[in-house]
Design a protein around this motif. Structure first.
Motif, PDB file in Angstrom:
ATOM      1  N   ALA A 110      43.970  11.929  27.121  1.00 39.87           N
ATOM      2  CA  ALA A 110      43.656  13.141  26.366  1.00 39.87           C
ATOM      3  C   ALA A 110      43.379  14.316  27.301  1.00 39.87           C
ATOM      4  N   ALA A 111      42.651  14.067  28.386  1.00 38.79           N
ATOM      5  CA  ALA A 111      42.335  15.140  29.341  1.00 38.79           C
ATOM      6  C   ALA A 111      43.614  15.677  29.985  1.00 38.79           C
ATOM      7  N   ALA A 112      44.493  14.786  30.400  1.00 37.24           N
ATOM      8  CA  ALA A 112      45.763  15.210  31.011  1.00 37.24           C
ATOM      9  C   ALA A 112      46.660  15.925  30.005  1.00 37.24           C
ATOM     10  N   MET A 113      46.708  15.410  28.778  1.00 32.17           N
ATOM     11  CA  MET A 113      47.557  16.006  27.741  1.00 32.17           C
ATOM     12  C   MET A 113      47.066  17.404  27.369  1.00 32.17           C
ATOM     13  N   GLU A 114      45.766  17.581  27.304  1.00 30.95           N
ATOM     14  CA  GLU A 114      45.230  18.898  26.950  1.00 30.95           C
ATOM     15  C   GLU A 114      45.614  19.944  27.993  1.00 30.95           C
ATOM     16  N   ILE A 115      45.490  19.619  29.261  1.00 30.63           N
ATOM     17  CA  ILE A 115      45.858  20.557  30.328  1.00 30.63           C
ATOM     18  C   ILE A 115      47.351  20.877  30.252  1.00 30.63           C
ATOM     19  N   THR A 116      48.161  19.855  30.180  1.00 27.35           N
ATOM     20  CA  THR A 116      49.615  20.037  30.170  1.00 27.35           C
ATOM     21  C   THR A 116      50.091  20.835  28.964  1.00 27.35           C
ATOM     22  N   THR A 117      49.595  20.480  27.787  1.00 33.52           N
ATOM     23  CA  THR A 117      50.081  21.163  26.583  1.00 33.52           C
ATOM     24  C   THR A 117      49.526  22.580  26.453  1.00 33.52           C
ATOM     25  N   THR A 118      48.320  22.809  26.935  1.00 29.28           N
ATOM     26  CA  THR A 118      47.764  24.169  26.905  1.00 29.28           C
ATOM     27  C   THR A 118      48.625  25.107  27.740  1.00 29.28           C
ATOM     28  N   GLU A 119      49.119  24.613  28.852  1.00 34.49           N
ATOM     29  CA  GLU A 119      49.936  25.433  29.753  1.00 34.49           C
ATOM     30  C   GLU A 119      51.393  25.547  29.300  1.00 34.49           C
ATOM     31  N   ASN A 120      51.772  24.831  28.248  1.00 34.80           N
ATOM     32  CA  ASN A 120      53.185  24.791  27.852  1.00 34.80           C
ATOM     33  C   ASN A 120      53.435  25.014  26.363  1.00 34.80           C
ATOM     34  N   ILE A 121      52.588  25.820  25.724  1.00 34.11           N
ATOM     35  CA  ILE A 121      52.782  26.144  24.309  1.00 34.11           C
ATOM     36  C   ILE A 121      54.178  26.752  24.121  1.00 34.11           C
ATOM     37  N   ASP A 122      54.832  26.392  23.039  1.00 31.89           N
ATOM     38  CA  ASP A 122      56.174  26.855  22.667  1.00 31.89           C
ATOM     39  C   ASP A 122      57.284  26.268  23.533  1.00 31.89           C
ATOM     40  N   ARG A 123      56.950  25.322  24.376  1.00 33.30           N
ATOM     41  CA  ARG A 123      57.967  24.597  25.145  1.00 33.30           C
ATOM     42  C   ARG A 123      58.090  23.199  24.553  1.00 33.30           C
ATOM     43  N   ARG A 124      58.974  22.408  25.069  1.00 34.53           N
ATOM     44  CA  ARG A 124      59.175  21.045  24.551  1.00 34.53           C
ATOM     45  C   ARG A 124      58.490  20.032  25.457  1.00 34.53           C
ATOM     46  N   LEU A 125      57.995  18.976  24.836  1.00 34.06           N
ATOM     47  CA  LEU A 125      57.340  17.882  25.546  1.00 34.06           C
ATOM     48  C   LEU A 125      58.208  16.637  25.399  1.00 34.06           C
ATOM     49  N   ALA A 126      58.723  16.151  26.505  1.00 31.57           N
ATOM     50  CA  ALA A 126      59.569  14.959  26.465  1.00 31.57           C
ATOM     51  C   ALA A 126      58.707  13.728  26.223  1.00 31.57           C
ATOM     52  N   ILE A 127      59.092  12.926  25.263  1.00 28.01           N
ATOM     53  CA  ILE A 127      58.456  11.629  25.031  1.00 28.01           C
ATOM     54  C   ILE A 127      59.408  10.601  25.610  1.00 28.01           C
ATOM     55  N   VAL A 128      58.975   9.987  26.716  1.00 25.55           N
ATOM     56  CA  VAL A 128      59.806   9.065  27.473  1.00 25.55           C
ATOM     57  C   VAL A 128      59.138   7.701  27.478  1.00 25.55           C
ATOM     58  N   LEU A 129      59.897   6.676  27.203  1.00 21.69           N
ATOM     59  CA  LEU A 129      59.383   5.307  27.222  1.00 21.69           C
ATOM     60  C   LEU A 129      60.298   4.473  28.096  1.00 21.69           C
ATOM     61  N   ASP A 130      59.731   3.869  29.116  1.00 21.36           N
ATOM     62  CA  ASP A 130      60.503   3.058  30.063  1.00 21.36           C
ATOM     63  C   ASP A 130      61.704   3.819  30.621  1.00 21.36           C
ATOM     64  N   GLY A 131      61.485   5.095  30.939  1.00 18.90           N
ATOM     65  CA  GLY A 131      62.522   5.908  31.557  1.00 18.90           C
ATOM     66  C   GLY A 131      63.569   6.458  30.620  1.00 18.90           C
ATOM     67  N   LYS A 132      63.424   6.226  29.314  1.00 23.53           N
ATOM     68  CA  LYS A 132      64.410   6.710  28.341  1.00 23.53           C
ATOM     69  C   LYS A 132      63.783   7.770  27.445  1.00 23.53           C
ATOM     70  N   LEU A 133      64.493   8.897  27.285  1.00 24.02           N
ATOM     71  CA  LEU A 133      64.025   9.964  26.416  1.00 24.02           C
ATOM     72  C   LEU A 133      64.089   9.507  24.961  1.00 24.02           C
ATOM     73  N   ILE A 134      62.950   9.562  24.294  1.00 23.84           N
ATOM     74  CA  ILE A 134      62.885   9.187  22.888  1.00 23.84           C
ATOM     75  C   ILE A 134      63.050  10.434  22.018  1.00 23.84           C
ATOM     76  N   MET A 135      62.330  11.496  22.352  1.00 19.59           N
ATOM     77  CA  MET A 135      62.463  12.772  21.668  1.00 19.59           C
ATOM     78  C   MET A 135      61.748  13.840  22.472  1.00 19.59           C
ATOM     79  N   ALA A 136      61.937  15.115  22.111  1.00 19.30           N
ATOM     80  CA  ALA A 136      61.294  16.226  22.816  1.00 19.30           C
ATOM     81  C   ALA A 136      60.830  17.277  21.807  1.00 19.30           C
ATOM     82  N   PRO A 137      59.700  17.007  21.131  1.00 19.30           N
ATOM     83  CA  PRO A 137      59.210  17.970  20.141  1.00 19.30           C
ATOM     84  C   PRO A 137      58.614  19.220  20.796  1.00 19.30           C
ATOM     85  N   LYS A 138      58.603  20.299  20.030  1.00 19.30           N
ATOM     86  CA  LYS A 138      58.034  21.568  20.488  1.00 19.30           C
ATOM     87  C   LYS A 138      56.513  21.502  20.408  1.00 19.30           C
TER      88      LYS A 138
END
Length: 76
Positions: free
Chosen positions: A15-43
């Motif tokens: 949660a601490a890491a996610m808050e920093i990362t997402t605060t700095e990247n509003i309106d950008r996409r966040l890649a959801i990757v599992l075992d090296g594979k892109l699952i999705m990239a929501p805004k």
């Protein structure tokens, strides 16, 4: 819109890491990757803290893909 969202709860460390990362990247996409594979990239529309909701999955296939990847750990 009637489409089911997916809710996730993070660990305190995550949660601490996610808050920093997402605060700095509003309106950008966040890649959801599992075992090296892109699952999705929501805004990112707001900072993500301990809990998050993935919404806007209008296709049943997308919802099932996320569920299988995150819950069942089955890769597409």
């Amino acid at each position: 819109n009637g489409d089911p969202p997916i809710a996730l709860t993070l660990t305190e460390e995550g949660a601490a890491a996610m808050e920093i990362t997402t605060t700095e990247n509003i309106d950008r996409r966040l890649a959801i990757v599992l075992d090296g594979k892109l699952i999705m990239a929501p805004k990112i529309i707001a900072p993500i803290k301990k809990e998050m909701v993935i919404s806007g999955l209008t296709k049943k296939e997308d919802l099932l893909k996320i569920f299988r990847a995150i819950v069942l750990r089955e890769l597409p």
